[in-house]
Design a protein around this motif. Structure first.
Motif, PDB file in Angstrom:
ATOM      1  N   ASP A   1       0.863  -1.110   0.212  1.00  0.00           N
ATOM      2  CA  ASP A   1       0.151  -0.233  -0.209  1.00  0.00           C
ATOM      3  C   ASP A   1       1.005   1.303   0.124  1.00  0.00           C
ATOM      4  O   ASP A   1       0.589   2.074   0.638  1.00  0.00           O
ATOM      5  N   ILE A   2       2.144   1.102  -0.962  1.00  0.00           N
ATOM      6  CA  ILE A   2       2.449   2.719  -0.892  1.00  0.00           C
ATOM      7  C   ILE A   2       3.045   2.743  -2.065  1.00  0.00           C
ATOM      8  O   ILE A   2       2.965   2.196  -3.097  1.00  0.00           O
ATOM      9  N   ALA A   3       2.863   3.881  -2.700  1.00  0.00           N
ATOM     10  CA  ALA A   3       3.428   4.191  -3.879  1.00  0.00           C
ATOM     11  C   ALA A   3       3.714   5.761  -3.978  1.00  0.00           C
ATOM     12  O   ALA A   3       4.091   6.405  -2.933  1.00  0.00           O
ATOM     13  N   ILE A   4       5.186   5.916  -4.864  1.00  0.00           N
ATOM     14  CA  ILE A   4       5.578   6.697  -5.096  1.00  0.00           C
ATOM     15  C   ILE A   4       5.620   7.762  -5.882  1.00  0.00           C
ATOM     16  O   ILE A   4       5.926   7.425  -7.056  1.00  0.00           O
ATOM     17  N   LEU A   5       5.518   8.894  -5.667  1.00  0.00           N
ATOM     18  CA  LEU A   5       5.233   9.800  -6.856  1.00  0.00           C
ATOM     19  C   LEU A   5       5.918  10.884  -7.040  1.00  0.00           C
ATOM     20  O   LEU A   5       7.184  11.426  -5.903  1.00  0.00           O
ATOM     21  N   ARG A   6       5.880  11.098  -8.144  1.00  0.00           N
ATOM     22  CA  ARG A   6       7.191  12.381  -8.891  1.00  0.00           C
ATOM     23  C   ARG A   6       6.343  13.806  -9.066  1.00  0.00           C
ATOM     24  O   ARG A   6       5.517  13.555 -10.360  1.00  0.00           O
ATOM     25  N   LEU A   7       6.747  14.786  -8.774  1.00  0.00           N
ATOM     26  CA  LEU A   7       4.924  16.322  -9.163  1.00  0.00           C
ATOM     27  C   LEU A   7       6.463  16.453  -9.861  1.00  0.00           C
ATOM     28  O   LEU A   7       7.939  16.896  -9.884  1.00  0.00           O
ATOM     29  N   GLU A   8       6.194  17.166 -10.982  1.00  0.00           N
ATOM     30  CA  GLU A   8       6.780  17.932 -12.619  1.00  0.00           C
ATOM     31  C   GLU A   8       6.965  18.805 -12.040  1.00  0.00           C
ATOM     32  O   GLU A   8       5.865  20.176 -11.297  1.00  0.00           O
ATOM     33  N   GLU A   9       7.794  19.523 -12.471  1.00  0.00           N
ATOM     34  CA  GLU A   9       8.946  20.518 -12.452  1.00  0.00           C
ATOM     35  C   GLU A   9       8.423  21.501 -11.166  1.00  0.00           C
ATOM     36  O   GLU A   9       8.872  22.551 -10.584  1.00  0.00           O
ATOM     37  N   ALA A  10       8.887  20.614 -10.185  1.00  0.00           N
ATOM     38  CA  ALA A  10       9.153  20.709  -9.183  1.00  0.00           C
ATOM     39  C   ALA A  10      10.286  20.942  -8.529  1.00  0.00           C
ATOM     40  O   ALA A  10      11.826  20.024  -8.995  1.00  0.00           O
ATOM     41  N   SER A  11      11.225  22.043  -7.358  1.00  0.00           N
ATOM     42  CA  SER A  11      12.719  21.854  -6.948  1.00  0.00           C
ATOM     43  C   SER A  11      12.446  22.789  -5.990  1.00  0.00           C
ATOM     44  O   SER A  11      11.463  23.429  -4.874  1.00  0.00           O
ATOM     45  N   ASP A  12      13.664  22.447  -4.175  1.00  0.00           N
ATOM     46  CA  ASP A  12      13.327  23.366  -3.517  1.00  0.00           C
ATOM     47  C   ASP A  12      12.404  22.998  -2.177  1.00  0.00           C
ATOM     48  O   ASP A  12      11.652  24.452  -1.411  1.00  0.00           O
ATOM     49  N   LEU A  13      11.825  21.673  -2.654  1.00  0.00           N
ATOM     50  CA  LEU A  13      10.466  21.644  -1.133  1.00  0.00           C
ATOM     51  C   LEU A  13      10.581  21.538  -1.077  1.00  0.00           C
ATOM     52  O   LEU A  13      11.736  20.935  -0.020  1.00  0.00           O
ATOM     53  N   PRO A  14      10.008  21.809   0.542  1.00  0.00           N
ATOM     54  CA  PRO A  14      10.734  21.298   1.767  1.00  0.00           C
ATOM     55  C   PRO A  14       9.284  20.127   1.890  1.00  0.00           C
ATOM     56  O   PRO A  14       9.153  19.164   1.439  1.00  0.00           O
TER      57      PRO A  14
END
Length: 461
Positions: free
Chosen positions: A133-146
């Motif tokens: 029950d785990i999913a890893i997502l990748r956000l588009e055009e993301a950088s320097d996120l907390p």
């Protein structure tokens, strides 16, 4: 009242630079409560909106070709419906890797992630595993996120203060507090998930799924995944996936894996009950009893055999098959683990290779074509890799349905079905099934095994 407040927050340090525990020194510190840790951690917890397209129910009357011709091709056909899934997620890296639950985003066709400062990102699932029950997502055009630091969840203790952060019922980001109520919980599930969980009494409700369970230093302990409830709301029994397993998922996603690879033990294990412990002459019921062992199992290669008891993996105690699998999954494929084996009065440490489930014999995966009576049916010869993917017994042999396809599903087939005979022909290899499904006449009769039961399917062409 002041004394009770001081005791409640005595574990909370005014400084998050260290993990030191001390009593608050002033009324101002007491008034802060959990505010500093929430301010630090909350920006890394996001809201997730997922769009899932479900196929409508089929009307058997209008699925008949006669009525389709009479009323028109689309009349009565099942219409897809859009289902919106609401959940939470946790940012694990500044470049946009986010963890959530598979049951929130695993089947999504569109995923939107909203941060606490109201920024929105499109996201895709780069690695998902339904059983965990785990999913890893990748956000588009993301950088320097907390993002949150992952704590070693093996160091978590019962009685620690914990905070759950998420988006329950879609009301917006919410924080609830509690303690760690239990560790190594197994046999709890959401959907198809089976695993090993941390238990907390911090309030978790629908929409909290995929959110963060953090400690008083703002480090991630686990990912909130499920609750035990009769009403649908929180009853104070919530479960979180330990951070150590999340760390292994993140590592594999960052290395480019699109499916989770966990070590294959090649055994069937049994929880050690008091009765079994007594029959084995053990004073305390401890460990996992090996009840079946595949000939290709790395444990067999290391000298273990049926009847042995595995009590520890890499020094950590194991008391259920799910806990043993968790320990090996955290270690990852490619290295070795030290298993403590008990055989009679003899205890020994054994080094075991952590390998993927082998593709031996060749699966011979085949998808039927239009010249068969069940086109788009995907079948394979069972080997350890196929058995592991479909959740079959380690001793299973034969030909299995990997994907029934639209025609096979209509005929009643499901993924995981073991084909026995088709029109009297014994099915031992995928090619046998293809041959039997090619021009079989007007009637088709199939025998199969499903979840240990024998079934028979009959249909006319």
């Amino acid at each position: 009242m002041l004394r009770a407040t001081v005791l409640a927050f005595s574990i909370l340090s005014a400084s998050f630079a260290t993990a030191e525990t001390r009593v608050p020194q002033s009324q101002a510190e007491i008034s802060l409560g959990f505010a500093p840790v929430v301010k630090q951690a909350a920006p890394a917890v996001v809201n997730i909106y997922a769009k899932i397209i479900r196929q409508g129910r089929n009307n058997s009357l209008f699925s008949d070709p006669f009525f389709q011709d009479f009323f028109g091709g689309g009349f009565g056909a099942p219409q897809p419906r859009v289902q919106n899934s609401l959940g939470s997620g946790v940012i694990l890296s500044g470049d946009g890797y986010v963890v959530s639950n598979f049951h929130v985003v695993g089947s999504a066709t569109e995923i939107r992630v909203v941060t606490t400062d109201r920024r929105e990102f499109s996201a895709t699932v780069v690695l998902g595993h339904e059983e965990s029950d785990i999913a890893i997502l990748r956000l588009e055009e993301a950088s320097d996120l907390p993002h949150l630091n992952l704590r070693d969840s093996d160091q978590v203790e019962v009685g620690e203060l914990a905070l759950a952060i998420g988006n329950p019922f879609g009301v917006g980001q919410t924080v609830s507090s509690g303690i760690i109520s239990g560790l190594a919980r197994t046999g709890t599930a959401t959907g198809n998930a089976r695993g090993y969980f941390i238990q907390t009494d911090a309030a978790i409700n629908p929409g909290n799924s995929g959110g963060a369970l953090i400690d008083v230093n703002g480090d991630l302990i686990g990912i909130n995944t499920s609750i035990l409830t009769r009403s649908g709301g929180s009853n104070g029994i919530g479960f979180a996936i330990p951070a150590n397993l999340v760390a292994e998922f993140l590592r594999q996603a960052q290395e480019g894996n699109n499916s989770f690879i966990s070590p294959w033990a090649g055994i069937t294990g049994q929880h050690m009950s008091a009765d079994i412990a007594e029959s084995l002459g053990l004073a305390i019921p401890l460990g996992v009893v090996i009840s079946n062992l595949h000939e290709l199992s790395p444990l067999a290669e290391a000298g273990l055999r049926v009847g042995d008891v595995v009590t520890h993996v890499d020094g950590d105690e194991v008391n259920s098959p799910a806990e043993m699998k968790f320990r090996m999954s955290v270690a990852g494929v490619g290295g070795t683990s030290i298993l403590t084996r008990l055989r009679g009065d003899e205890s020994a440490e054994v080094e075991v290779a952590l390998i993927q489930a082998p593709e031996t014999p060749d699966a011979e995966k085949t998808t039927t074509t239009e010249d068969t009576v069940l086109p788009e049916l995907t079948i394979a010869r069972v080997n350890p890799a196929v058995a592991s993917d479909l959740g079959l017994r380690i001793s299973q042999t034969g030909v299995v349905v990997v994907d029934p396809g639209p025609y096979g599903a209509r005929a009643g087939l499901r993924a995981g079905d073991i084909l026995g005979e088709i029109n009297g022909d014994r099915i031992e290899r995928p090619r046998d099934a293809v041959r039997a499904l090619t021009d079989p006449g007007r009637r088709v009769q199939m025998t199969l095994e499903r979840d240990g039961r024998s079934l028979s399917l009959r249909f006319r062409l």
